[in-house]
Write a protein that holds these residues in place. Structure first.
Motif, PDB file in Angstrom:
ATOM      1  N   TYR A 209      45.336  38.660  39.071  1.00 11.44           N
ATOM      2  CA  TYR A 209      44.441  38.885  37.931  1.00 11.44           C
ATOM      3  C   TYR A 209      44.254  37.624  37.086  1.00 11.44           C
ATOM      4  CZ  TYR A 209      44.207  43.938  38.652  1.00 11.44           C
ATOM      5  OH  TYR A 209      43.940  45.188  39.167  1.00 11.44           O
ATOM      6  N   LYS A 210      45.097  36.618  37.303  1.00  8.03           N
ATOM      7  CA  LYS A 210      44.993  35.344  36.561  1.00  8.03           C
ATOM      8  C   LYS A 210      44.063  34.343  37.271  1.00  8.03           C
ATOM      9  CE  LYS A 210      48.075  36.618  33.473  1.00  8.03           C
ATOM     10  NZ  LYS A 210      47.659  36.912  32.086  1.00  8.03           N
TER      11      LYS A 210
ATOM     12  N   HIS B 279      41.054  46.566  42.920  1.00  9.37           N
ATOM     13  CA  HIS B 279      42.440  46.156  42.675  1.00  9.37           C
ATOM     14  C   HIS B 279      43.054  45.495  43.906  1.00  9.37           C
ATOM     15  CE1 HIS B 279      46.619  46.273  41.349  1.00  9.37           C
ATOM     16  NE2 HIS B 279      46.925  46.933  42.450  1.00  9.37           N
TER      17      HIS B 279
ATOM     18  N   GLU C 289      47.937  45.688  30.228  1.00  8.24           N
ATOM     19  CA  GLU C 289      47.916  45.334  31.651  1.00  8.24           C
ATOM     20  C   GLU C 289      47.715  46.569  32.513  1.00  8.24           C
ATOM     21  OE1 GLU C 289      50.771  43.159  35.020  1.00  8.24           O
ATOM     22  OE2 GLU C 289      51.408  43.263  32.921  1.00  8.24           O
TER      23      GLU C 289
ATOM     24  N   VAL D  23      34.126  44.337  39.711  1.00 15.82           N
ATOM     25  CA  VAL D  23      34.783  43.839  38.493  1.00 15.82           C
ATOM     26  C   VAL D  23      33.942  44.215  37.273  1.00 15.82           C
ATOM     27  CG1 VAL D  23      35.426  41.755  37.202  1.00 15.82           C
ATOM     28  CG2 VAL D  23      36.026  41.952  39.622  1.00 15.82           C
TER      29      VAL D  23
ATOM     30  N   THR E 132      39.490  34.075  33.645  1.00 19.72           N
ATOM     31  CA  THR E 132      40.307  34.842  34.585  1.00 19.72           C
ATOM     32  C   THR E 132      39.666  36.202  34.845  1.00 19.72           C
ATOM     33  OG1 THR E 132      41.646  35.828  32.818  1.00 19.72           O
ATOM     34  CG2 THR E 132      42.424  33.737  33.755  1.00 19.72           C
ATOM     35  N   ILE E 133      40.018  36.794  35.988  1.00 17.75           N
ATOM     36  CA  ILE E 133      39.528  38.147  36.301  1.00 17.75           C
ATOM     37  C   ILE E 133      40.007  39.116  35.224  1.00 17.75           C
ATOM     38  CG2 ILE E 133      39.692  40.048  37.944  1.00 17.75           C
ATOM     39  CD1 ILE E 133      39.970  37.971  40.175  1.00 17.75           C
ATOM     40  N   GLU E 134      41.251  38.933  34.791  1.00 14.38           N
ATOM     41  CA  GLU E 134      41.820  39.788  33.746  1.00 14.38           C
ATOM     42  C   GLU E 134      40.964  39.765  32.481  1.00 14.38           C
ATOM     43  OE1 GLU E 134      46.261  40.194  32.025  1.00 14.38           O
ATOM     44  OE2 GLU E 134      45.313  38.261  31.647  1.00 14.38           O
TER      45      GLU E 134
ATOM     46  N   ILE F  34      41.903  41.978  44.345  1.00 12.83           N
ATOM     47  CA  ILE F  34      42.413  41.060  43.319  1.00 12.83           C
ATOM     48  C   ILE F  34      43.837  40.627  43.623  1.00 12.83           C
ATOM     49  CG2 ILE F  34      43.017  40.837  40.864  1.00 12.83           C
ATOM     50  CD1 ILE F  34      40.669  42.741  40.269  1.00 12.83           C
TER      51      ILE F  34
ATOM     52  N   ILE G 242      44.090  47.630  32.494  1.00 10.09           N
ATOM     53  CA  ILE G 242      43.275  46.722  33.323  1.00 10.09           C
ATOM     54  C   ILE G 242      43.416  47.096  34.788  1.00 10.09           C
ATOM     55  CG2 ILE G 242      43.019  44.336  34.094  1.00 10.09           C
ATOM     56  CD1 ILE G 242      43.983  43.505  31.261  1.00 10.09           C
ATOM     57  N   ILE G 243      44.646  47.317  35.235  1.00 13.80           N
ATOM     58  CA  ILE G 243      44.907  47.676  36.644  1.00 13.80           C
ATOM     59  C   ILE G 243      44.259  49.019  36.968  1.00 13.80           C
ATOM     60  CG2 ILE G 243      46.710  48.320  38.289  1.00 13.80           C
ATOM     61  CD1 ILE G 243      48.503  46.222  36.906  1.00 13.80           C
TER      62      ILE G 243
ATOM     63  N   ALA H  11      40.575  48.594  37.378  1.00 16.30           N
ATOM     64  CA  ALA H  11      40.290  47.914  38.647  1.00 16.30           C
ATOM     65  C   ALA H  11      40.455  48.861  39.833  1.00 16.30           C
ATOM     66  CB  ALA H  11      41.199  46.703  38.797  1.00 16.30           C
TER      67      ALA H  11
END
Length: 584
Positions: free
Chosen positions: A469-470, A459, A446, A488, A432-434, A462, A449-450, A453
């Motif tokens: 993000y999934k 962001h 979370e 990324v 996943t991107i996450e 995505i 991560i945001i 991004a």
């Protein structure tokens, strides 16, 4: 079998498991070999009754019933022990397989970047998969069947000698021929097994490269050519395997022939002894059962020999890599605190695989918290500076200082843990991107991560994806565009929050407007961090505290943006050219 001696440490590690397994094997075979005696005794009881030696039919029936129950009981108990034997020895072989694969993987991680330039991915994969599988067959099934074979031979022959020495000696007549056959065929099998494994590596490498470069293959329309090449390699691999199997195929028919001859000898010699009244018919049947009990272990001699030879060839290939000494080593096991000051003193570096001198007498210093931009034409040595800083290579001449101490004296893991690296060609995992962003910080929240991004200006892209993000990326991040992959990768470096940030021409695939946004964010993010910016664009370098310009491995200009645009040279020419392009 010299190569297989490497596995002795695993046999020692799991010695109790092997000993228990071997003891169970011995016990199961000793019990199983009670059956021929019970069958022979039963036939003798019937023979005695028919000859009138025994007259009470009820006693005969009772004894036969007891023998039948004993035969069933022995078979069931022997089967249960065989089950335990497989559970013990085969499971242990799986544990050794697990340990060996981990050892190879750990060695792969220790080996330097130079090693991977000289070896193909397909070959590396083949050694940790196919070759280890061959070795597992040696430490598991081969050990089990060899133990079976030895126990059956010893117990069978001991029982046969006890019954009738003369008949036993006649039965053994074909076995010297078997020994000679095994000796010569095993040498042939070993040689051919090595060739088969080498060809399999070649096939694996070709296939891996084909799949990785499938977009190039399709865009150039060269599928027929690649198919032809694959067919040639595949056919060669098939021919080598057939060549090996021809040698293996000689074993089983030869062994069956020898066992058949032994059976004929038992019937003929035993029949003469029975006519002369020397033995009973039950003894002949008992001998025939013993000889046929030996059919499987004798037949397995060929298989076991083949497995040992193949395992030896595979382990020799594995040892080639396990014996490699890593060029980059961690000389300091204690923790090293990293602040980020970097100094290159008289650094010269030549790649040994191409003999290209990428850097020539490089000198510069970046203080902790400063930003340095490195510009230059393709092949000028920009990326080499970064590779040396991350200790992907070690300097040959000169020294790199980290916080005023030689970088080789710092703990290697601490150095790399404090570097956030965004390569020129970003690599994203098929996840996943996450998780790709969290690769920089496994326990990232979370929100972190945001935020990373957003700083990488990816962001908004995505969240437009169906799964956000999934979203699962394809191999090497093929799902994303070039610019998205770079951003990324930037987010992954930012979230790590290291002391040293390295951006190796990581904005080449984004437009000028996006570049400005990212650079503005990076200026805030990289505050108090030592930052290296490798670029072809003046716009990426203009806000750096220091700028160096490389050409053919040498520093030809140094200074700030304002200093360099007022001096004639590469930087001013590049600035004027890019300014003109922007205006147009």
């Amino acid at each position: 079998m010299k190569a297989l001696q490497y596995l002795n440490k695993y046999f020692y590690k799991y010695k109790w498991r092997f000993l228990i397994g071997i003891l169970i094997t011995v016990l199961s075979k000793i019990i199983a070999l009670k059956v021929p005696k019970l069958v022979g005794d039963s036939l003798n009881i019937v023979e005695d009754y028919l000859k009138g030696i025994t007259t009470n039919i009820d006693d005969v029936k009772h004894q036969l019933f007891i023998n039948i129950l004993l035969i069933i009981g022995v078979a069931l108990f022997s089967g249960f022990l065989t089950f335990l034997m497989r559970q013990t020895i085969i499971v242990t072989s799986r544990l050794i397989e697990f340990d060996l694969k981990n050892e190879i993987y750990q060695q792969y991680q220790k080996l330097s970047l130079n090693f991977y330039k000289k070896n193909r991915t397909g070959d590396l994969m083949n050694r940790i998969s196919e070759d280890v599988t061959k070795v597992r067959m040696y430490v598991g099934p081969t050990v089990m069947y060899t133990t079976n074979m030895v126990v059956l031979f010893v117990v069978c022959f001991a029982e046969m000698v006890k019954i009738d020495l003369k008949l036993t000696l006649y039965t053994l007549l074909p076995f010297p021929l078997l020994s000679v056959s095994v000796f010569f065929l095993s040498k042939i099998i070993h040689h051919r097994s090595t060739i088969v494994q080498q060809n399999l590596s070649k096939l694996t490498t070709f296939t891996q490269e084909l799949f990785s470069g499938i977009d190039v293959v399709k865009s150039y329309g060269i599928e027929p050519s690649m198919t032809k090449d694959f067919d040639e390699i595949s056919d060669d691999n098939k021919d080598k395997n057939i060549h090996l199997e021809k040698a293996n195929a000689l074993f089983y028919p030869s062994i069956i022939l020898l066992i058949g001859i032994s059976n004929l000898i038992v019937v003929y010699v035993g029949g003469l002894q029975y006519i002369n009244g020397e033995i009973k018919s039950g003894t002949i049947l008992q001998f025939l059962l013993y000889v046929n009990y030996l059919t499987w272990p004798v037949a397995i001699v060929g298989w076991v020999t083949s497995m040992i030879q193949q395992a030896d060839a595979s382990q020799a290939r594995i040892n080639e890599f396990l014996d490699q000494v890593p060029e980059i080593t961690n000389a300091n096991k204690s923790s090293t605190e990293i602040f980020g000051k970097v100094t290159f003193k008289d650094v010269t570096f030549t790649y040994d695989d191409t003999n290209i001198t990428a850097l020539k007498n490089i000198n510069f210093t970046v203080n902790s918290g400063e930003t340095i931009a490195i510009l230059g034409k393709t092949g000028s040595g920009k990326s080499t500076i970064i590779e040396l800083l991350a200790r992907l290579y070690d300097t040959q001449d000169g020294v790199i200082l980290l916080d005023d101490k030689p970088i080789k004296e710092a703990n290697l893991n601490d150095v790399r843990n404090q570097i956030g690296f965004v390569p020129q060609d970003p690599f994203l995992f098929s996840d996943t991107i996450e998780n790709n962003i969290k690769f920089g910080k496994e326990d990232a929240t979370e929100q972190e991560i945001i935020e990373a991004a957003k700083n990488a200006v990816v962001h908004d892209n995505i969240i437009d994806f169906t799964n956000g993000y999934k979203t699962i990326l394809g191999e090497r991040g093929v799902t994303l565009s070039g610019g998205q992959k770079q951003r990324v990768s930037i987010a992954r470096a930012i979230i790590k929050n290291p002391k040293i940030l390295i951006f190796d021409d990581c904005l080449s695939a984004v437009d000028t407007e996006t570049e400005e946004k990212i650079l503005s964010n990076l200026e805030k993010v990289s505050k108090n961090k030592t930052t290296f910016i490798i670029s072809h664009r003046v716009s990426s370098a203009k806000n750096a505290d220091k700028i160096i310009v490389l050409d053919a491995g040498k520093i030809i200009q140094q200074g700030t943006h304002n200093q360099l645009i007022t001096a004639a040279g590469y930087y001013k020419d590049l600035y004027d050219q890019q300014l003109l392009e922007k205006e147009n």
